[in-house]
Motif scaffolding. Structure first.
Motif, PDB file in Angstrom:
ATOM      1  N   SER A 149      12.804  -6.765  -3.786  1.00 23.62           N
ATOM      2  CA  SER A 149      11.658  -6.933  -2.789  1.00 23.62           C
ATOM      3  C   SER A 149      12.224  -5.993  -1.661  1.00 23.62           C
ATOM      4  O   SER A 149      13.409  -5.822  -1.224  1.00 23.62           O
ATOM      5  CB  SER A 149      11.299  -8.263  -2.252  1.00 23.62           C
ATOM      6  N   ILE A 150      11.001  -5.444  -0.976  1.00 21.11           N
ATOM      7  CA  ILE A 150      11.311  -4.531   0.197  1.00 21.11           C
ATOM      8  C   ILE A 150      10.062  -4.899   1.318  1.00 21.11           C
ATOM      9  O   ILE A 150       8.984  -5.083   1.042  1.00 21.11           O
ATOM     10  CB  ILE A 150      11.158  -3.144  -0.218  1.00 21.11           C
ATOM     11  N   VAL A 151      10.747  -5.051   2.509  1.00 18.92           N
ATOM     12  CA  VAL A 151       9.875  -4.986   3.670  1.00 18.92           C
ATOM     13  C   VAL A 151      10.147  -3.903   4.832  1.00 18.92           C
ATOM     14  O   VAL A 151      11.453  -3.506   5.086  1.00 18.92           O
ATOM     15  CB  VAL A 151      10.129  -6.355   4.346  1.00 18.92           C
ATOM     16  N   GLY A 152       8.961  -3.365   5.334  1.00 17.28           N
ATOM     17  CA  GLY A 152       9.151  -2.406   6.505  1.00 17.28           C
ATOM     18  C   GLY A 152       8.499  -3.014   7.586  1.00 17.28           C
ATOM     19  O   GLY A 152       7.204  -3.258   7.248  1.00 17.28           O
ATOM     20  N   LEU A 167       6.417  -2.938 -13.008  1.00 18.46           N
ATOM     21  CA  LEU A 167       5.363  -3.167 -11.973  1.00 18.46           C
ATOM     22  C   LEU A 167       5.811  -3.550 -10.628  1.00 18.46           C
ATOM     23  O   LEU A 167       6.749  -4.325 -10.684  1.00 18.46           O
ATOM     24  CB  LEU A 167       4.120  -4.114 -12.495  1.00 18.46           C
ATOM     25  N   VAL A 168       5.201  -3.038  -9.705  1.00 21.69           N
ATOM     26  CA  VAL A 168       5.389  -3.436  -8.422  1.00 21.69           C
ATOM     27  C   VAL A 168       4.051  -4.111  -7.484  1.00 21.69           C
ATOM     28  O   VAL A 168       2.998  -3.504  -7.837  1.00 21.69           O
ATOM     29  CB  VAL A 168       5.865  -2.129  -7.508  1.00 21.69           C
ATOM     30  N   VAL A 169       4.317  -5.151  -7.017  1.00 24.32           N
ATOM     31  CA  VAL A 169       3.122  -5.890  -6.246  1.00 24.32           C
ATOM     32  C   VAL A 169       3.248  -5.342  -4.679  1.00 24.32           C
ATOM     33  O   VAL A 169       4.441  -5.412  -4.282  1.00 24.32           O
ATOM     34  CB  VAL A 169       3.308  -7.363  -6.262  1.00 24.32           C
ATOM     35  N   ILE A 170       2.036  -4.823  -4.426  1.00 27.07           N
ATOM     36  CA  ILE A 170       2.419  -4.355  -2.825  1.00 27.07           C
ATOM     37  C   ILE A 170       1.268  -4.563  -2.128  1.00 27.07           C
ATOM     38  O   ILE A 170       0.046  -4.788  -2.562  1.00 27.07           O
ATOM     39  CB  ILE A 170       2.723  -2.813  -2.761  1.00 27.07           C
ATOM     40  N   LYS A 171       1.326  -4.815  -0.778  1.00 31.17           N
ATOM     41  CA  LYS A 171       0.130  -4.968   0.129  1.00 31.17           C
ATOM     42  C   LYS A 171      -0.851  -3.766   0.112  1.00 31.17           C
ATOM     43  O   LYS A 171      -0.321  -2.604   0.088  1.00 31.17           O
ATOM     44  CB  LYS A 171       0.777  -5.186   1.772  1.00 31.17           C
ATOM     45  N   PRO A 172      -1.973  -4.196   0.213  1.00 32.54           N
ATOM     46  CA  PRO A 172      -3.006  -2.891   0.079  1.00 32.54           C
ATOM     47  C   PRO A 172      -2.920  -2.231   1.464  1.00 32.54           C
ATOM     48  O   PRO A 172      -2.598  -2.728   2.462  1.00 32.54           O
ATOM     49  CB  PRO A 172      -4.524  -3.518   0.002  1.00 32.54           C
ATOM     50  N   ARG A 173      -3.511  -1.090   1.482  1.00 30.15           N
ATOM     51  CA  ARG A 173      -3.443  -0.350   2.770  1.00 30.15           C
ATOM     52  C   ARG A 173      -4.824  -0.517   3.674  1.00 30.15           C
ATOM     53  O   ARG A 173      -5.774  -0.820   2.978  1.00 30.15           O
ATOM     54  CB  ARG A 173      -3.564   1.168   2.636  1.00 30.15           C
ATOM     55  N   GLY A 174      -4.643  -0.752   5.094  1.00 31.22           N
ATOM     56  CA  GLY A 174      -5.820  -0.876   5.781  1.00 31.22           C
ATOM     57  C   GLY A 174      -6.470  -2.462   5.774  1.00 31.22           C
ATOM     58  O   GLY A 174      -7.597  -2.246   6.313  1.00 31.22           O
ATOM     59  N   ILE A 175      -5.764  -3.348   5.401  1.00 34.77           N
ATOM     60  CA  ILE A 175      -6.358  -4.533   5.217  1.00 34.77           C
ATOM     61  C   ILE A 175      -5.693  -5.406   6.493  1.00 34.77           C
ATOM     62  O   ILE A 175      -4.480  -5.519   6.260  1.00 34.77           O
ATOM     63  CB  ILE A 175      -6.365  -5.210   4.192  1.00 34.77           C
ATOM     64  N   ASP A 176      -6.541  -5.907   7.496  1.00 32.20           N
ATOM     65  CA  ASP A 176      -5.807  -6.854   8.467  1.00 32.20           C
ATOM     66  C   ASP A 176      -5.190  -7.857   7.840  1.00 32.20           C
ATOM     67  O   ASP A 176      -5.502  -8.708   6.828  1.00 32.20           O
ATOM     68  CB  ASP A 176      -6.832  -7.508   9.326  1.00 32.20           C
ATOM     69  N   ILE A 231       5.125  -4.622   2.442  1.00 33.38           N
ATOM     70  CA  ILE A 231       5.941  -5.507   1.836  1.00 33.38           C
ATOM     71  C   ILE A 231       5.480  -5.170   0.194  1.00 33.38           C
ATOM     72  O   ILE A 231       4.663  -5.342  -0.019  1.00 33.38           O
ATOM     73  CB  ILE A 231       5.785  -7.016   2.134  1.00 33.38           C
ATOM     74  N   SER A 232       6.546  -5.334  -0.367  1.00 34.68           N
ATOM     75  CA  SER A 232       6.385  -5.261  -1.819  1.00 34.68           C
ATOM     76  C   SER A 232       7.489  -5.822  -2.721  1.00 34.68           C
ATOM     77  O   SER A 232       8.430  -6.437  -2.131  1.00 34.68           O
ATOM     78  CB  SER A 232       6.419  -3.773  -2.487  1.00 34.68           C
ATOM     79  N   ALA A 233       7.179  -6.124  -4.059  1.00 32.98           N
ATOM     80  CA  ALA A 233       8.014  -6.738  -4.806  1.00 32.98           C
ATOM     81  C   ALA A 233       7.988  -6.109  -6.316  1.00 32.98           C
ATOM     82  O   ALA A 233       6.993  -5.769  -6.727  1.00 32.98           O
ATOM     83  CB  ALA A 233       7.725  -8.245  -5.016  1.00 32.98           C
TER      84      ALA A 233
END
Length: 241
Positions: A92-95, A38-47, A29-31
């Motif tokens: 915002s985008i969700v995959g 600027l884009v806020v996005i979830k970091p990779r590999g974190i539960d 997910i990002s915004a």
């Protein structure tokens, strides 16, 4: 930096987790803040269970480089940046790889609008991208995913605000909206409608979609009642890389 937007993204992430659309490391997910680029996005590999609002990364919408935060952006970052660049209404985008929507994507089928529950939120079927004829390239796969989505709207001239979701062939659903919670809700709706359509066609394989006129009338009713926003937020395109 962008503390409020980080909090909004985290709240939307919580909704995705609670609805069972993402698990462990899967999904993203990002915004987008168009004023700052600027884009806020979830970091990779974190539960997901370990995420806090401070965990999210801030990256440049133009270059994809991390501006603030520790770690690497979610693997879908290149797709997200392409959509923010070329579909300027999106904020915002969700995959996800939600179960039923991903089944439709793997089958290479659009999700038909079979009833008013679907027409409540989407003006027509949920489309699917054309197959990726170039195969999977590890270094450019997600950039190619973004291009597939943009190419769909350039080819069909459809309005991505009327059906703020698409299936990526063989991958899964991507949704978007005017805010992180809006995009997350659309992801929830897509999974629900994917399951309803699947069950409907199992029970009645010859069931036809709603007529276009009926879909548009019902969609209009929902907008007048305030269920669907009547106004669109139109933003500027960010500079092409």
């Amino acid at each position: 930096m962008l503390e409020n937007l980080r909090f909004e993204v985290h709240e939307a992430t919580t909704q995705l987790v609670e609805n069972g659309l993402v698990d462990y490391f899967r999904g993203n997910i990002s915004a987008f803040d168009p004023r700052r680029g600027l884009v806020v996005i979830k970091p990779r590999g974190i539960d997901y269970g370990k995420l806090t609002p401070e965990s999210y990364l801030v990256v440049s919408a133009r270059t994809g480089q991390v501006v603030e935060g520790l770690g690497m952006p979610a693997t879908g970052i290149d797709a997200h940046l392409t959509l923010y660049r070329d579909l300027p209404d999106i904020r915002s985008i969700v995959g996800t790889h939600s179960k039923y929507a991903t089944m439709w994507a793997q089958a290479g089928r659009r999700i038909p609008c079979l009833g008013v529950a679907h027409a409540d939120f989407f003006q027509g079927e949920i489309p699917i991208t054309a197959p990726n004829s170039d195969g999977i390239d590890e270094s450019s796969y997600y950039e190619r995913v973004g291009e597939q989505i943009v190419n769909h709207y350039e080819r069909t001239k459809e309005d991505p605000s009327l059906v703020p979701a698409i299936l990526v062939d063989r991958l899964g659903p991507v949704t978007w909206g005017a805010s992180p919670m809006d995009a997350a809700r659309n992801a929830v709706y897509v999974e629900l409608l994917a399951e309803l359509a699947y069950g409907t066609l199992v029970l009645n394989p010859t069931r036809e979609p709603l007529r276009d006129g009926d879909i548009q009338r019902h969609f209009t009713i929902m907008r007048k009642r305030g269920v669907i926003p009547s106004n669109r937020i139109r933003g500027r395109q960010i500079e092409k890389r």
